[in-house]
Design an enzyme around this catalytic site. Structure first.
Site, PDB file in Angstrom:
ATOM      1  N   SER A  94       0.801  -1.230   0.000  1.00 46.38           N
ATOM      2  CA  SER A  94       0.000   0.000   0.000  1.00 46.38           C
ATOM      3  C   SER A  94       0.834   1.280   0.000  1.00 46.38           C
ATOM      4  CB  SER A  94      -0.948   0.013   1.203  1.00 46.38           C
ATOM      5  OG  SER A  94      -0.228   0.144   2.411  1.00 46.38           O
ATOM      6  N   LYS A 236       0.668   4.643   6.809  1.00 46.39           N
ATOM      7  CA  LYS A 236       0.221   5.427   5.655  1.00 46.39           C
ATOM      8  C   LYS A 236       0.846   6.816   5.736  1.00 46.39           C
ATOM      9  CE  LYS A 236      -2.767   2.131   4.666  1.00 46.39           C
ATOM     10  NZ  LYS A 236      -2.557   1.195   3.548  1.00 46.39           N
TER      11      LYS A 236
END
Length: 463
Positions: A94, A236
């Site tokens: 990701s 993230k």
């Protein structure tokens, strides 16, 4: 000087001074009750604290010395992991290509200030599950502490790479944690609704169907809850700070009206068409495209996540005819936050969206409620009910709400291959763990032996 350093009063003074500094940092002055213990350990020695040792014996046995060293190592490592720095592994793609699968990195707890554990009673070095088991809890909720963050070096800044506890991980279906439990609730709720429609039954509210789904799952599966600090760790990039207004147009994110600063290794999915021949795997190896990312749609088409640099490189291949970026257009509905048909959003086109900020009051009505409901209930602990005459919070009719915490919007750099805030919403401040600092080891799972090591990434800082 040597005798002075061995003096029991010097040792006592140094230990007390260090303890007082920790007490002030933690901000819990009940810890002053621990000072008599320090006095007894170094001065009075009335209590035999080191019960595994024989009292009064200067020369201890081999086993006792090992036990002594092990206890010290466990306590020291636990304190370091809890308050200073913790190791973390990149498990998914990701964040590629900024971070790679197989990167081992250190996360600084001091960057934003370490959190005092919500569940202090836990097995050392285990996160939420006992080693060697799939479902045995490694912690006890007998003691639960409220959210409290110690002083750190600063606050979360825009574009920081942040590690945090997964917000949607408050409830889990054991053994089926991806997608998250709440995604299953929405899916089963929609299936129950569709079943009623097919049979011509009187439709209920969407909330009623979600409640049916919860009951259905609870009766059939192992459903558990987890405290904040025992939820999965995610990593993230923070793209939205409290109070920011976000909007995404064709995959380009705008923050407060300005395009997001360029991230060099950001990826999107692309369709690569060839003249009918396959792309040489060795060439893809040279470009650093992982085996798992080489999606072949048919004999002449691939779909791959690529950086702009790799797109330009692939365009030069003799058998590549065209490269087109995948785009979810305006008006195409996708199951993204806030999961309401009033917001026809998708991963490439969403917003405008204002990130909740501590002390800011928002207007509540049936249209705005999906944007804030989970923050009000799951994260800030309120009871919310929607009735015919309005929205009730803790039994009181409410047309507004004032937030108690700051919130953040997190997104992966691999924009089409990232489960991030677009799929579960805001990240509350009490879920923030720390800032990714540097990679200390990186292993390529597609390689073998020493070739697995990505030498160019060792001790690489994270930007």
């Amino acid at each position: 000087m040597k005798e002075f350093l061995k003096n029991k009063w010097f040792k006592y003074a140094l230990a007390t001074f260090t303890y007082l500094l920790m007490m002030i940092w933690i901000g819990n002055f009940w810890l002053v009750l621990g000072l008599p213990i320090i006095f007894d350990v170094y001065i009075s020695k009335k209590v035999h604290w080191a019960f595994w040792k024989k009292r009064g014996v200067k020369k201890q046995g081999f086993i006792v010395e090992w036990v002594d060293a092990l206890i010290f190592a466990v306590v020291a490592a636990t304190l370091i992991r809890m308050f200073f720095i913790e190791a973390y592994t990149i498990p998914t793609s990701s964040m590629e290509k900024s971070m790679l699968v197989g990167d081992y990195l250190f996360v600084s707890k001091l960057a934003y200030g370490p959190k005092v554990p919500n569940t202090p009673l836990s097995f050392p070095f285990a996160h939420h599950t006992m080693p060697g088991t799939k479902s045995t809890k490694s912690y006890s909720e007998l003691i639960q502490c409220p959210y409290h963050r110690l002083a750190g070096f600063g606050n979360v800044e825009r574009n920081d790479v942040v590690v945090f506890n997964f917000p949607a991980g408050d409830t889990i279906w054991v053994g089926h944690e991806n997608p998250d439990y709440h995604s299953y609730i929405r899916r089963y709720g929609q299936e129950f609704k569709a079943d009623d429609m097919s049979k011509g039954r009187l439709l209920q509210s969407d909330q009623a169907y979600k409640n049916m789904a919860r009951k259905f799952m609870k009766q059939r599966y192992d459903i558990r809850s987890r405290p904040v600090d025992k939820r999965e760790n995610y990593i993230k990039r923070c793209v939205g700070l409290p109070g920011d207004t976000l909007i995404s147009k064709d995959g380009q994110l705008f923050v407060n009206g300005k395009a997001q600063a360029t991230i060099e290794d950001m990826q999107y999915n692309y369709i690569i068409k060839t003249n009918g021949t396959s792309i040489n795997p060795r060439k893809l190896d040279e470009l650093g495209i992982a085996l798992v990312d080489r999606g072949k749609r048919n004999s002449s088409e691939y779909e791959m996540p690529l950086t702009s640099e790799k797109v330009e490189a692939l365009k030069k291949f003799n058998n590549v005819v065209s490269i087109t970026r995948v785009l979810y257009p305006v008006g195409m509905y996708e199951e993204v936050f806030p999961f309401s048909r009033d917001y026809v959003w998708n991963r490439d086109n969403f917003g405008p969206l204002v990130i909740p900020k501590k002390g800011v009051t928002v207007t509540l009505n049936k249209k705005t409620l999906p944007l804030y409901e989970r923050a009000i209930t799951a994260y800030e602990g309120n009871k919310l009910n929607v009735k015919a005459d309005g929205i009730y919070i803790n039994g009181k009719l409410s047309n507004s709400y004032t937030f108690k915490m700051d919130y953040y919007w997190m997104m992966g750099d691999n924009r089409h291959m990232s489960a991030d805030s677009r799929y579960w919403g805001y990240v509350p401040e009490d879920h923030i763990v720390g800032k990714a600092s540097f990679v200390w080891l990186s292993l390529d799972k597609d390689k073998s032996f020493l070739s697995k090591i990505r030498w160019n990434r060792i001790l690489k800082g994270i930007e």
